[in-house]
Every structure is written in structure tokens, then in C-alpha cells.
Scaffold this motif. Structure first.
Motif, short mmCIF file in Angstrom:
data_model
loop_
_atom_site.label_atom_id
_atom_site.label_comp_id
_atom_site.label_asym_id
_atom_site.label_seq_id
_atom_site.Cartn_x
_atom_site.Cartn_y
_atom_site.Cartn_z
N PHE A 1 0.80 -1.21 0.00
CA PHE A 1 0.00 0.00 0.00
C PHE A 1 0.84 1.27 0.00
CE2 PHE A 1 -3.23 -3.08 1.04
CZ PHE A 1 -4.29 -2.64 0.25
N PHE A 2 2.02 1.25 0.63
CA PHE A 2 2.88 2.43 0.54
C PHE A 2 3.40 2.60 -0.89
CE2 PHE A 2 3.89 2.92 5.25
CZ PHE A 2 3.17 4.10 5.35
N THR A 3 3.74 1.51 -1.55
CA THR A 3 4.17 1.60 -2.95
C THR A 3 3.05 2.15 -3.82
OG1 THR A 3 5.68 -0.26 -2.64
CG2 THR A 3 5.11 0.30 -4.91
N ALA A 4 1.85 1.61 -3.65
CA ALA A 4 0.70 2.10 -4.42
C ALA A 4 0.43 3.57 -4.12
CB ALA A 4 -0.54 1.25 -4.12
N SER A 5 0.55 3.96 -2.86
CA SER A 5 0.29 5.36 -2.51
C SER A 5 1.33 6.28 -3.15
CB SER A 5 0.25 5.56 -1.00
OG SER A 5 1.53 5.44 -0.43
N LEU A 6 2.59 5.86 -3.18
CA LEU A 6 3.63 6.69 -3.80
C LEU A 6 3.38 6.84 -5.30
CD1 LEU A 6 6.83 5.45 -1.93
CD2 LEU A 6 5.61 7.61 -1.62
N VAL A 7 2.98 5.75 -5.95
CA VAL A 7 2.67 5.81 -7.38
C VAL A 7 1.50 6.76 -7.64
CG1 VAL A 7 1.79 4.48 -9.35
CG2 VAL A 7 3.64 3.56 -7.95
N LEU A 8 0.44 6.63 -6.86
CA LEU A 8 -0.73 7.48 -7.04
C LEU A 8 -0.42 8.95 -6.74
CD1 LEU A 8 -3.48 5.15 -5.60
CD2 LEU A 8 -3.28 5.93 -7.96
N ILE A 9 0.34 9.20 -5.72
CA ILE A 9 0.70 10.58 -5.39
C ILE A 9 1.59 11.16 -6.50
CG2 ILE A 9 2.01 12.02 -3.78
CD1 ILE A 9 0.80 10.20 -1.53
N TYR A 10 2.52 10.37 -7.02
CA TYR A 10 3.35 10.81 -8.14
C TYR A 10 2.48 11.16 -9.35
CZ TYR A 10 6.22 10.51 -12.32
OH TYR A 10 6.79 10.77 -13.54
N LEU A 11 1.53 10.27 -9.69
CA LEU A 11 0.64 10.52 -10.83
C LEU A 11 -0.23 11.75 -10.61
CD1 LEU A 11 -0.47 6.88 -11.73
CD2 LEU A 11 1.09 8.37 -13.02
N SER A 12 -0.66 11.97 -9.37
CA SER A 12 -1.48 13.15 -9.10
C SER A 12 -0.67 14.43 -9.27
CB SER A 12 -2.09 13.07 -7.70
OG SER A 12 -1.12 13.22 -6.71
N ILE A 13 0.58 14.43 -8.83
CA ILE A 13 1.44 15.60 -8.99
C ILE A 13 1.70 15.85 -10.48
CG2 ILE A 13 3.78 16.48 -8.60
CD1 ILE A 13 3.62 15.02 -5.83
N LYS A 14 1.97 14.78 -11.23
CA LYS A 14 2.19 14.91 -12.67
C LYS A 14 0.93 15.44 -13.36
CE LYS A 14 3.75 12.20 -16.59
NZ LYS A 14 4.15 10.92 -17.10
N SER A 15 -0.23 14.93 -12.99
CA SER A 15 -1.50 15.38 -13.58
C SER A 15 -1.76 16.84 -13.26
CB SER A 15 -2.63 14.50 -13.05
OG SER A 15 -3.86 14.94 -13.53
N LYS A 16 -1.48 17.23 -12.01
CA LYS A 16 -1.70 18.63 -11.61
C LYS A 16 -0.77 19.56 -12.38
CE LYS A 16 -2.19 21.48 -7.51
NZ LYS A 16 -1.35 22.62 -7.66
N LYS A 17 0.48 19.18 -12.55
CA LYS A 17 1.43 20.00 -13.31
C LYS A 17 1.00 20.14 -14.77
CE LYS A 17 5.55 19.44 -10.52
NZ LYS A 17 6.92 18.95 -10.43
N GLU A 18 0.50 19.05 -15.36
CA GLU A 18 0.02 19.09 -16.74
C GLU A 18 -1.17 20.02 -16.87
OE1 GLU A 18 -0.53 18.25 -20.86
OE2 GLU A 18 1.18 18.29 -19.51
N MET A 19 -2.08 19.98 -15.89
CA MET A 19 -3.23 20.87 -15.93
C MET A 19 -2.80 22.32 -15.76
SD MET A 19 -6.37 20.55 -16.48
CE MET A 19 -7.13 22.05 -17.02
N GLU A 20 -1.85 22.58 -14.89
CA GLU A 20 -1.33 23.95 -14.72
C GLU A 20 -0.68 24.44 -16.02
OE1 GLU A 20 1.21 23.53 -11.33
OE2 GLU A 20 -0.44 23.76 -9.91
N ARG A 21 0.06 23.55 -16.69
CA ARG A 21 0.68 23.91 -17.97
C ARG A 21 -0.39 24.27 -18.99
NH1 ARG A 21 1.01 22.36 -22.82
NH2 ARG A 21 -0.04 20.38 -22.47
N LYS A 22 -1.42 23.44 -19.07
CA LYS A 22 -2.49 23.69 -20.04
C LYS A 22 -3.21 25.00 -19.73
CE LYS A 22 -3.42 19.20 -21.91
NZ LYS A 22 -4.29 18.75 -22.95
#
Length: 158
Positions: free
Chosen positions: A29-50
Motif C-alpha cells: 500500500f505504501f508503494t501504491a500510494s507513492l505511485v498514485l501521489i506521483y501521478l497526481s502531482i504529474k497530472s496537476k502540473k500538466e493541468m497547470e501547464r495547459k
């Protein structure tokens, strides 16, 4: 009939099983949480760029909706949006999959697009951004991982 154990044998077996379960929960679950948090940060940065680069506004429509999935509950729907960028009509499929019923063919939408690259766009909507869902699930997984740590702790303590 009773089973006779050597002193603390059954307790050690049970404690060992709890320790293995705790470690498994923690790591998974810590591995899954790190992956999801990484994806959320990447998604947020992409939305900010757009939001920064896609400054032109156009009215658009949902032209088609493509369904991808294996069952009624696991399907994603990818709408194709059409809008006029000032020179020509742009038709582009969304890179984001939505649940059933979010978009219908013919829906009117407001689109923000990049004047230099009209295929780079986002649709203004009232829905909660994907990064919010991802970080929420990631935090939930981290909490389950923390339960694994507690299970390990109490197994070794008692």
C-alpha cells in the motif's frame, strides 16, 4: 482432543503470520500510494501547464464517444470534441476517459486551446480534477500501509 504446543509455539506462529501480513500491507500500500501521489502531482502540473498555455477560447461540441473497457462497471468513455480554432475545425479525442453519462453526443462545451497547437486543449467543466482523486486514493493507501506498520509493531511488542 487437545493439541499440545511447546511453550509459546502457537503464539509465535500467529505472531509470525501477523508480521508477514503487516509487512505485505505496508510495502504494497505504501508503494501504491507513492505511485498514485506521483501521478497526481504529474497530472496537476500538466493541468497547470495547459491553463497557462491554452489561452484561446472556443465553443465546441461532442462529436462522438468511444467506449473502452470490458464491462459495464469498468468502461471508460473518450469523447471527441470539435471546435473552430479561427482557421479550421479541429476534431480531437480526449486523452481523459470519463465515466458513463458525463458526455453525450451533441453536448456543447467551452474549450481552451493553444493557438500554436490547437490539438493541445482542455475542456472547462465543473468536475473534480483527476489529480484530486488520485491524491485522495494515494493518501488512503498510505493509511492502510500505516495499519501494516501498526500490525508489525504490535506483533513484535506483544
Amino acid at each position: 482432543m487437545y493439541t499440545v504446543y511447546k511453550k509459546n509455539e502457537s503464539i509465535l506462529k500467529w505472531g509470525g503470520q501477523q508480521m508477514i501480513i503487516g509487512i505485505f500491507l505496508m510495502v504494497t500500500f505504501f508503494t501504491a500510494s507513492l505511485v498514485l501521489i506521483y501521478l497526481s502531482i504529474k497530472s496537476k502540473k500538466e493541468m497547470e501547464r495547459k491553463k497557462k498555455e491554452c489561452t484561446e477560447i472556443a465553443k465546441g461540441t461532442v462529436e462522438t464517444i468511444r467506449k473502452i473497457g470490458d464491462s459495464e462497471n469498468n468502461d471508460n468513455y473518450y469523447p471527441t470534441f470539435a471546435f473552430f480554432d479561427g482557421n479550421c475545425i479541429v476534431q480531437e479525442e480526449s486523452k481523459i476517459g470519463y465515466s458513463k453519462g458525463v458526455w453525450k453526443k451533441g453536448d456543447l462545451v467551452q474549450i481552451r486551446f493553444n493557438a500554436n497547437k490547437p490539438s493541445d486543449f482542455w475542456v472547462e467543466s465543473d468536475s473534480i480534477p483527476a489529480w484530486v482523486w488520485l491524491i485522495s486514493i494515494g493518501i488512503g493507501f498510505a493509511a492502510i500501509g500505516a495499519l501494516g506498520i501498526l500490525l508489525c509493531y504490535f506483533t513484535t511488542k506483544y
